[in-house]
Design an enzyme around this catalytic site. Sequence first.
Site, mmCIF file in Angstrom:
data_model
loop_
_atom_site.group_PDB
_atom_site.id
_atom_site.type_symbol
_atom_site.label_atom_id
_atom_site.label_comp_id
_atom_site.label_asym_id
_atom_site.label_seq_id
_atom_site.Cartn_x
_atom_site.Cartn_y
_atom_site.Cartn_z
ATOM 1 N N GLY A 1 10.965 -3.009 5.809
ATOM 2 C CA GLY A 1 10.383 -4.330 5.579
ATOM 3 C C GLY A 1 10.093 -4.560 4.104
ATOM 4 O O GLY A 1 10.448 -5.599 3.540
ATOM 5 N N HIS A 2 9.482 -3.545 3.473
ATOM 6 C CA HIS A 2 9.198 -3.656 2.035
ATOM 7 C C HIS A 2 10.482 -3.817 1.228
ATOM 8 O O HIS A 2 10.546 -4.584 0.267
ATOM 9 C CB HIS A 2 8.471 -2.400 1.537
ATOM 10 C CG HIS A 2 7.124 -2.185 2.154
ATOM 11 N ND1 HIS A 2 6.814 -1.037 2.856
ATOM 12 C CD2 HIS A 2 6.012 -2.952 2.167
ATOM 13 C CE1 HIS A 2 5.554 -1.109 3.266
ATOM 14 N NE2 HIS A 2 5.047 -2.252 2.864
ATOM 15 N N LYS B 1 6.186 -10.708 9.418
ATOM 16 C CA LYS B 1 5.769 -9.855 10.543
ATOM 17 C C LYS B 1 4.261 -9.920 10.672
ATOM 18 O O LYS B 1 3.723 -10.072 11.753
ATOM 19 C CB LYS B 1 6.217 -8.404 10.274
ATOM 20 C CG LYS B 1 5.840 -7.424 11.370
ATOM 21 C CD LYS B 1 7.008 -7.155 12.289
ATOM 22 C CE LYS B 1 6.611 -6.334 13.499
ATOM 23 N NZ LYS B 1 6.071 -5.037 13.136
ATOM 24 N N SER C 1 8.129 0.751 11.329
ATOM 25 C CA SER C 1 8.137 2.216 11.278
ATOM 26 C C SER C 1 7.470 2.793 12.521
ATOM 27 O O SER C 1 7.621 3.965 12.831
ATOM 28 C CB SER C 1 7.450 2.708 10.000
ATOM 29 O OG SER C 1 6.324 1.937 9.703
ATOM 30 N N ARG C 2 6.756 1.938 13.253
ATOM 31 C CA ARG C 2 6.087 2.410 14.475
ATOM 32 C C ARG C 2 7.053 2.509 15.668
ATOM 33 O O ARG C 2 6.714 3.116 16.681
ATOM 34 C CB ARG C 2 4.959 1.460 14.851
ATOM 35 C CG ARG C 2 3.826 1.452 13.840
ATOM 36 C CD ARG C 2 2.570 0.838 14.453
ATOM 37 N NE ARG C 2 1.485 0.873 13.487
ATOM 38 C CZ ARG C 2 1.248 -0.079 12.592
ATOM 39 N NH1 ARG C 2 2.026 -1.138 12.552
ATOM 40 N NH2 ARG C 2 0.242 0.024 11.753
ATOM 41 N N MET D 1 0.838 -1.194 0.000
ATOM 42 C CA MET D 1 0.000 0.000 0.000
ATOM 43 C C MET D 1 0.883 1.258 0.000
ATOM 44 O O MET D 1 0.428 2.352 0.322
ATOM 45 C CB MET D 1 -0.943 -0.005 1.204
ATOM 46 C CG MET D 1 -1.865 -1.237 1.187
ATOM 47 S SD MET D 1 -3.519 -0.946 1.853
ATOM 48 C CE MET D 1 -3.124 -0.513 3.538
ATOM 49 N N LYS E 1 11.819 -4.873 13.353
ATOM 50 C CA LYS E 1 11.826 -3.538 12.761
ATOM 51 C C LYS E 1 10.414 -3.137 12.373
ATOM 52 O O LYS E 1 9.629 -3.954 11.864
ATOM 53 C CB LYS E 1 12.731 -3.514 11.529
ATOM 54 C CG LYS E 1 14.200 -3.589 11.911
ATOM 55 C CD LYS E 1 15.091 -2.995 10.830
ATOM 56 C CE LYS E 1 16.559 -3.102 11.257
ATOM 57 N NZ LYS E 1 17.465 -2.361 10.389
ATOM 58 N N GLY F 1 5.874 -10.377 4.062
ATOM 59 C CA GLY F 1 6.672 -10.421 5.286
ATOM 60 C C GLY F 1 5.979 -11.222 6.376
ATOM 61 O O GLY F 1 4.772 -11.129 6.555
#
Lengths: 289, 289
Positions: free
Chosen positions: A36-37, A149, A186-187, A30, A184, A147
């Site tokens: 991660g991407h 995650k 972004s939060r 998105m 990891k 991922g």
Amino acid sequence: MRVITKIHEMQTEIKNLKSQSKTIGFVPTMGFLHEGHLTLLKKARQENDLVVLSIFVNPLQFGPSEDFSTYPRDINRDQSLAECEGVDILFYPGVEEMYPQPSSVRVIVQERTDVLCGKSRPGHFDGVATVLTKLFNIVMPTRAYFGKKDAQQVAVVEGLISDFNFPIELIPVDIVREEDGLAKSSRNVNLLLEERAQASTIFKSLTAAKTEIGKGVRDPNSIKTLVTDIITSQTNGEVDYVEIYSYPQLKPLENLDGTCIIALAVKFSKVRLIDNIILEVGLEIGGEK
Amino acid sequence: MRVITKIHEMQTEIKNLKSQSKTIGFVPTMGFLHEGHLTLLKKARQENDLVVLSIFVNPLQFGPSEDFSTYPRDINRDQSLAECEGVDILFYPGVEEMYPQPSSVRVIVQERTDVLCGKSRPGHFDGVATVLTKLFNIVMPTRAYFGKKDAQQVAVVEGLISDFNFPIELIPVDIVREEDGLAKSSRNVNLLLEERAQASTIFKSLTAAKTEIGKGVRDPNSIKTLVTDIITSQTNGEVDYVEIYSYPQLKPLENLDGTCIIALAVKFSKVRLIDNIILEVGLEIGGEK
């Protein structure tokens, strides 16, 4: 890098590439790309002739209380990052292109959704599965990268691909961790300094669970208690859930056996973190898969 | 002709053919082939490098009161007919192969189903769309062939292909008729002799409707009345329904405009017959599409 916004153009290009027997690695996102991407893109780059990245904020997977319109977007930055990772084609359709009219069909996910984070997001995975069905038909990838995650999403995609017989290889990609073990995200920047120091406990608790299972413990409840106790005693975070299921079926287990997931969510003052490990539990030993 | 019963073997074979840029014409059926199916196979044979026929009696599309187990089957006869029509690959999987475990996903058809014959068969088209999603992913056809006799099925498949972006061209094939206009059907043998003579009236009533529309009539109700009156006055059959909708959307119309379908079902003593015509209605003229 070519940017394509039209479905028809994408399909024509892909058919052309496939007739040349090119393999296609696909990373659906998105946008608002994070590390991660980029890990997914790097793996896709290594394993395929071509890499396709899609960026589409899918309205279908947002609930009524989840704000589709304020979801973060930064296409210029995403485009630069994609270029750096060697993406060949960026597929970047608008909502009008993907949903030009009320759809006559949709995908319902009837298993694997009523647990973990999915429990509080009814319809979310129906939206994910529907848009992925479209994207898989548009991009026709050889391999699709997701991922671990978001392990529940991987489980749902596994079901979608295998039950609908998509001729696509699902590649679940390992969680990338900081040096101290924190997954990891972004939060993580929203953690207070003290919380950041404590947050490494999350992965330590999962590692402790793995060790216990390695010693022969097979009772899910004692493992859940162990994980909860470690986090509660060593952090200010509040445990939202610790759950253990078969994987990827996401069914409760009386005794740990076969492939299992231990997944958790922990609330800190300004951010909720998730993490998980997937283990292959045998009669004798438990090893991370 | 090669007979393949395993999904994996089919996908491997198709990938190999596609890498040679072969076009694939696909005719999905539940077997017990009749002349309608053979017409589809002939057209597929003309238009593609390879023809794939699938025979699979799909339990998912049978309602609780519809008997899946007594659905007619004759694989030996079907196989001979397929050979005669030059089929390259017969895909003939078992139920265990297609549904090895409870599926985590299914397709819901949320438009085009609550009219015509679909009204009395809830869930039927969900089953059709789900198995076609699987078959499309297994056979990966260039073109898929469906008979216009079941116009509602064609409409549902049109929605499935366009809304899910399957890279497949839908080829709706015209109804094959007897010399007197009666739509061919394996059920026609169940007409009494007198009824068989009368049954040509069904197509005559549709032709009369077309003529009226050609003269400028745009009111659906007056067309429905015309068709009903012709059948009632000239046959012993009982009109089950005469309906007019936009096509393929299958939405009611206040005034005939654009592509429309006139569809009907008529009950005779031992058999219920269906028929339809699809018309392109302009401001001035109506012509069969």
